[in-house]
Scaffold this active site. Structure first.
Site, mmCIF file in Angstrom:
data_model
loop_
_atom_site.group_PDB
_atom_site.id
_atom_site.type_symbol
_atom_site.label_atom_id
_atom_site.label_comp_id
_atom_site.label_asym_id
_atom_site.label_seq_id
_atom_site.Cartn_x
_atom_site.Cartn_y
_atom_site.Cartn_z
ATOM 1 C CG ASN A 259 9.136 -3.364 5.832
ATOM 2 O OD1 ASN A 259 7.833 -3.277 6.374
ATOM 3 N ND2 ASN A 259 9.765 -2.300 6.095
ATOM 4 C CE LYS B 224 9.605 -0.443 2.900
ATOM 5 N NZ LYS B 224 10.570 0.715 2.302
ATOM 6 C CG HIS C 140 12.282 1.010 7.821
ATOM 7 N ND1 HIS C 140 12.034 1.998 6.997
ATOM 8 C CD2 HIS C 140 12.687 -0.170 7.026
ATOM 9 C CE1 HIS C 140 12.087 1.721 5.738
ATOM 10 N NE2 HIS C 140 12.479 0.390 5.840
ATOM 11 C CD GLU D 125 9.720 3.453 4.736
ATOM 12 O OE1 GLU D 125 9.994 3.248 3.394
ATOM 13 O OE2 GLU D 125 9.049 2.627 5.250
ATOM 14 C CD GLU E 91 16.229 -1.272 5.401
ATOM 15 O OE1 GLU E 91 15.655 -1.935 4.614
ATOM 16 O OE2 GLU E 91 15.644 -0.248 6.194
ATOM 17 N N GLY F 21 13.367 2.171 -2.183
ATOM 18 C CA GLY F 21 12.287 2.484 -3.067
ATOM 19 C C GLY F 21 12.471 3.260 -4.267
ATOM 20 C CB SER G 171 16.124 -0.754 -4.573
ATOM 21 O OG SER G 171 15.463 0.310 -4.432
#
Length: 249
Positions: free
Chosen positions: A10, A12, A96, A98, A166, A172, A212
């Site tokens: 991904n 992003k 996701h 985010e 996730e 991140g 990560s």
């Protein structure tokens, strides 16, 4: 268990045309397991989808990072599943963290998006995961089960779905769920599918880990029995993504 390994990258909201070309060159030159061993999917920003489709080696595949919940039209700034299918994009990431946390997409909305994408012939990487506060309160399994249920309630077949766990606190941040932590949640998700969908779906659905993941920790994570691959963020922009793909061996 016979489930083929799956590695998604991904990207992003990153990259320029030249940077994307460099990433593709690394991937195209990489010595990796055959498609019989691992599915490799990269997910660039929308603006780079045609470029990546034109340059990426044929044994790797492409995913969009999102799509709209219904047929296109007066929805400025959105991209429909029909558009992606028309471009020849086979995969899409939906749900996701985010998008859940920053853009306030609800689990019900994500379930609707998964169902619509599937109805238009796309394959879906559907994301679930808990925040740090939810993990510390002991509600991880309740949270990811509810997120999975919101998807299961809207679809009739899991054949074209990969479930990505996730943990939000590991995305991140450099923090990674330990192999035991990841395995625990993956096993619980598989148990939930067994009890609430079917034994066949629980056995066949690939549940991948994201948070990560890098070239140093991927091998130990890949050794967990219920972990069927990775959804990789920052490391997918680097040459070490090849090492992550090779962890399938």
């Amino acid at each position: 268990m016979g489930r083929k390994f799956f590695v998604g990258g991904n990207w992003k909201c990153n990259g320029t045309t030249e940077e994307v070309k460099k990433i593709i060159t690394v991937l195209n030159d990489a010595h990796v397991p055959s498609g019989d061993v691992v599915d490799v999917v990269v997910s660039p920003p929308f603006v780079f989808l045609p470029l990546v489709l034109s340059l990426l080696r044929s044994d790797f595949h492409v995913a969009a990072q999102n799509c709209w919940v219904r047929k296109g039209g007066a929805f400025t700034g959105e991209v429909s599943a029909e558009m992606l299918a028309n471009l020849g994009v086979p995969w899409v990431i939906i749900g996701h963290s985010e998008r859940r946390l920053i853009l306030n997409e609800s689990s019900a909305f994500i379930g609707d998006k998964v169902a619509y994408a599937l109805s238009q012939g796309l394959k879906v990487i559907a994301c679930v995961g808990e925040t740090l506060e939810q993990r510390e309160s002991g509600s991880t399994i309740d949270v990811v089960s509810a997120q999975t249920k919101a998807i299961a309630d809207k679809i009739s077949s899991w054949d074209n779905v990969v479930l990505a766990y996730e943990p939000v606190w590991a995305i991140g941040t450099g923090k990674v769920a330990t192999p035991a932590q990841a395995q625990e949640v993956h096993a619980e998700l598989r148990k939930w599918l067994h009890n609430n969908v079917s034994a066949e779906v629980a056995e066949s659905v690939r549940i991948i880990y994201g948070g990560s993941v890098n070239g140093s920790n991927c091998k130990e994570l890949a050794g967990q029995p219920d972990l069927d691959g990775f959804l990789v963020g920052g490391a997918s922009l680097k040459p070490e993504f090849v090492d992550i793909i090779n962890s399938a061996l």
